[in-house]
Design a protein around this motif. Sequence first.
Motif, PDB file in Angstrom:
ATOM      1  N   GLY A 100      -1.084  13.356  -2.648  1.00  0.00           N
ATOM      2  CA  GLY A 100      -0.383  13.729  -3.364  1.00  0.00           C
ATOM      3  C   GLY A 100       1.055  14.022  -2.976  1.00  0.00           C
ATOM      4  N   GLY A 101       1.790  14.444  -4.008  1.00  0.00           N
ATOM      5  CA  GLY A 101       3.237  14.865  -3.414  1.00  0.00           C
ATOM      6  C   GLY A 101       4.132  13.879  -2.755  1.00  0.00           C
ATOM      7  N   GLY A 102       3.787  12.673  -3.172  1.00  0.00           N
ATOM      8  CA  GLY A 102       4.495  11.459  -2.674  1.00  0.00           C
ATOM      9  C   GLY A 102       3.887  11.009  -1.574  1.00  0.00           C
ATOM     10  N   PHE A 103       2.962  11.549  -1.053  1.00  0.00           N
ATOM     11  CA  PHE A 103       2.263  11.133   0.327  1.00  0.00           C
ATOM     12  C   PHE A 103       0.879  10.471   0.212  1.00  0.00           C
ATOM     13  CE2 PHE A 103       5.396  14.239   1.778  1.00  0.00           C
ATOM     14  CZ  PHE A 103       6.295  13.655   2.355  1.00  0.00           C
ATOM     15  N   GLY A 104       0.436   9.510   1.039  1.00  0.00           N
ATOM     16  CA  GLY A 104      -0.724   8.822   1.025  1.00  0.00           C
ATOM     17  C   GLY A 104      -0.261   7.265   0.419  1.00  0.00           C
ATOM     18  N   GLY A 105       1.190   7.041   0.465  1.00  0.00           N
ATOM     19  CA  GLY A 105       1.571   5.636   0.329  1.00  0.00           C
ATOM     20  C   GLY A 105       3.028   5.313   0.637  1.00  0.00           C
ATOM     21  N   TRP A 106       3.553   4.562  -0.103  1.00  0.00           N
ATOM     22  CA  TRP A 106       4.999   4.277   0.316  1.00  0.00           C
ATOM     23  C   TRP A 106       5.865   5.353   0.679  1.00  0.00           C
ATOM     24  CZ3 TRP A 106       9.752   5.336  -1.886  1.00  0.00           C
ATOM     25  CH2 TRP A 106       9.521   5.787  -3.323  1.00  0.00           C
ATOM     26  N   ALA A 107       5.954   6.477   0.008  1.00  0.00           N
ATOM     27  CA  ALA A 107       7.015   7.408   0.220  1.00  0.00           C
ATOM     28  C   ALA A 107       6.857   7.991   1.628  1.00  0.00           C
ATOM     29  CB  ALA A 107       6.717   8.407  -0.899  1.00  0.00           C
ATOM     30  N   ALA A 108       5.896   8.134   2.369  1.00  0.00           N
ATOM     31  CA  ALA A 108       5.771   8.621   3.578  1.00  0.00           C
ATOM     32  C   ALA A 108       6.747   8.013   4.628  1.00  0.00           C
ATOM     33  CB  ALA A 108       4.198   8.550   4.181  1.00  0.00           C
ATOM     34  N   TYR A 109       7.061   6.756   4.304  1.00  0.00           N
ATOM     35  CA  TYR A 109       7.836   5.862   5.148  1.00  0.00           C
ATOM     36  C   TYR A 109       9.294   6.029   5.151  1.00  0.00           C
ATOM     37  CZ  TYR A 109       3.447   3.174   6.008  1.00  0.00           C
ATOM     38  OH  TYR A 109       2.326   2.923   6.181  1.00  0.00           O
ATOM     39  N   PRO A 110       9.951   6.065   4.121  1.00  0.00           N
ATOM     40  CA  PRO A 110      11.269   6.809   3.836  1.00  0.00           C
ATOM     41  C   PRO A 110      11.372   8.272   4.120  1.00  0.00           C
ATOM     42  CG  PRO A 110      10.645   6.116   1.769  1.00  0.00           C
ATOM     43  CD  PRO A 110       9.517   5.746   2.684  1.00  0.00           C
ATOM     44  N   ALA A 111      10.286   9.151   3.842  1.00  0.00           N
ATOM     45  CA  ALA A 111      10.386  10.493   4.185  1.00  0.00           C
ATOM     46  C   ALA A 111      10.286  10.677   5.579  1.00  0.00           C
ATOM     47  CB  ALA A 111       9.513  11.251   3.459  1.00  0.00           C
ATOM     48  N   GLY A 112       9.469   9.796   6.230  1.00  0.00           N
ATOM     49  CA  GLY A 112       9.326   9.780   7.625  1.00  0.00           C
ATOM     50  C   GLY A 112      10.579   9.665   8.447  1.00  0.00           C
ATOM     51  N   VAL A 113      11.377   8.678   7.890  1.00  0.00           N
ATOM     52  CA  VAL A 113      12.791   8.506   8.745  1.00  0.00           C
ATOM     53  C   VAL A 113      13.732   9.689   8.528  1.00  0.00           C
ATOM     54  CG1 VAL A 113      14.977   7.098   8.404  1.00  0.00           C
ATOM     55  CG2 VAL A 113      12.473   6.243   8.309  1.00  0.00           C
ATOM     56  N   VAL A 114      13.703  10.306   7.354  1.00  0.00           N
ATOM     57  CA  VAL A 114      14.435  11.561   7.200  1.00  0.00           C
ATOM     58  C   VAL A 114      14.192  12.689   8.031  1.00  0.00           C
ATOM     59  CG1 VAL A 114      15.193  13.395   5.541  1.00  0.00           C
ATOM     60  CG2 VAL A 114      15.205  10.772   5.043  1.00  0.00           C
ATOM     61  N   PHE A 182       5.032  10.720  12.016  1.00  0.00           N
ATOM     62  CA  PHE A 182       5.003  11.395  10.406  1.00  0.00           C
ATOM     63  C   PHE A 182       4.004  10.671   9.546  1.00  0.00           C
ATOM     64  CE2 PHE A 182       6.413  12.118   6.241  1.00  0.00           C
ATOM     65  CZ  PHE A 182       6.628  13.333   6.276  1.00  0.00           C
ATOM     66  N   VAL A 183       4.191   9.158   9.727  1.00  0.00           N
ATOM     67  CA  VAL A 183       3.145   8.444   9.117  1.00  0.00           C
ATOM     68  C   VAL A 183       1.668   8.566   9.624  1.00  0.00           C
ATOM     69  CG1 VAL A 183       2.571   6.244   7.904  1.00  0.00           C
ATOM     70  CG2 VAL A 183       5.021   7.002   8.022  1.00  0.00           C
ATOM     71  N   GLY A 184       1.678   8.499  10.795  1.00  0.00           N
ATOM     72  CA  GLY A 184       0.464   8.555  11.474  1.00  0.00           C
ATOM     73  C   GLY A 184      -0.015   7.214  12.031  1.00  0.00           C
ATOM     74  N   VAL A 185       0.721   6.184  12.005  1.00  0.00           N
ATOM     75  CA  VAL A 185       0.283   4.710  12.562  1.00  0.00           C
ATOM     76  C   VAL A 185       0.720   4.565  13.848  1.00  0.00           C
ATOM     77  CG1 VAL A 185       0.339   2.189  11.826  1.00  0.00           C
ATOM     78  CG2 VAL A 185       0.275   4.148  10.255  1.00  0.00           C
ATOM     79  N   PRO A 186      -0.203   4.247  14.739  1.00  0.00           N
ATOM     80  CA  PRO A 186       0.130   4.007  16.186  1.00  0.00           C
ATOM     81  C   PRO A 186       0.649   2.755  16.537  1.00  0.00           C
ATOM     82  CG  PRO A 186      -2.153   3.829  15.978  1.00  0.00           C
ATOM     83  CD  PRO A 186      -1.492   4.080  14.628  1.00  0.00           C
ATOM     84  N   SER A 187       1.939   2.231  15.746  1.00  0.00           N
ATOM     85  CA  SER A 187       2.250   1.284  16.022  1.00  0.00           C
ATOM     86  C   SER A 187       3.251   0.926  17.322  1.00  0.00           C
ATOM     87  CB  SER A 187       3.138   0.552  14.863  1.00  0.00           C
ATOM     88  OG  SER A 187       4.285   1.578  14.753  1.00  0.00           O
TER      89      SER A 187
END
Length: 403
Positions: A100-114, A182-187
């Motif tokens: 919830g709260g915008g996380f768990g999907g697409w919003a984590a990526y732009p939020a992570g940049v900020v 932030f997103v937690g993907v080890p890319s």
Amino acid sequence: MAAEAAQTAEAVEGFRAVHGGDPAGVWAAPGRVNLIGEHTDYNDGFVMPLALPHTARVAADRRDDGALNLYSADVPDGTARLTVDKLAAEREAGLASGGGGGFGGWAAYPAGVVWAMREEGLLPGDGAGADLYVRSDVPVGAGLSSSAALEVATAVALNDLYGLGLSPERIALLCRRAENDFVGVPSGIMDQMASACCTAGHALYLDTRDLTRRQVPLDLAAEGLRLLVVDTRVQHALGDGEYARRRAGCEEAAAALGVRALRDVPYEELDAVPARLADPALLPLVRHVVTENRRVRRVIDLLDAGETRAVGPVLTEGHASLRDDFAVSCPELDLVVETANAAGALGARMTGGGFGGSAIVLVEAAGAESVGAAVTEAFAAAGHRPPRLFEALPSTGARRLDV
């Protein structure tokens, strides 16, 4: 250009409808396809991606109240209202509640940049926020870096909005930090560097250790060739965890071999590696990374010599390594490669992280239609969903669009 103008106008109108005013601008960043060099970037190795014409677009404006208001036109209920100085806490709360709260999907990526920009002291004070409107035509889940495109588009927008003066390389590094921490993907760094730094008509030859790079001319049309992307439209659920396990295995192998990264294992010393590994299960990982780095260099040499058609067999060889040694292919990807080569392609391989996603096929222009038809028919015969096929045209990296 007409298509880009229409996309820009749509982003402006979308921003007005959602945020109630005009954006300061519209920025775009592309997805990518990787010609050769898979699972080498997090091993300090070599890669050779090219940007696609498909982009994530971000219409944006500054805020001075610390709010981060995000909207995606690509997902149902695409609104996320966040607070810039509480992003880490909001992320944890959202994940704890099941996304919830915008996380768990697409919003984590732009939020992570900020978040990453704030962590590095780039955004001024607690009041620096933004309104964003997002629209993307980079296929999601196809192994074409839709997440990196979104990150980089957000970063170049904020870079301009706040006059940060960041280089494309610094933007890529910030976006990787967002995805990793932030997103937690080890890319690795390849996807973000491709989206930020590629140029039209070229592939990007990148050393992922020191980020030195060279733009390599790639005009396939002039040589009577085409590079097809075949999106299998398959994404296996085990992919994310398996990706992390492959990375951990590579790091374990490097430590056992006493090197900083598997990039430092010479190809000529591969035969001596088994005796140096206590765990024989690590050997195929080492073998793939070492031989894949060598394949990147072979492709560079062939392109520099004007022998583009000879790249095809190297692609197919790379697929066999990804399938047999790194074990990240799947039946649908194997079917694309086998069918395309049997139908006359010069070569083919999976591209991206694997376990689904896309394959690339190098083919004579005159035979592209028949090869594509053969792959589509093979999918139908196997009972798979129809694949999505399109041509990979080496395109430009992240940029501001004319409004």
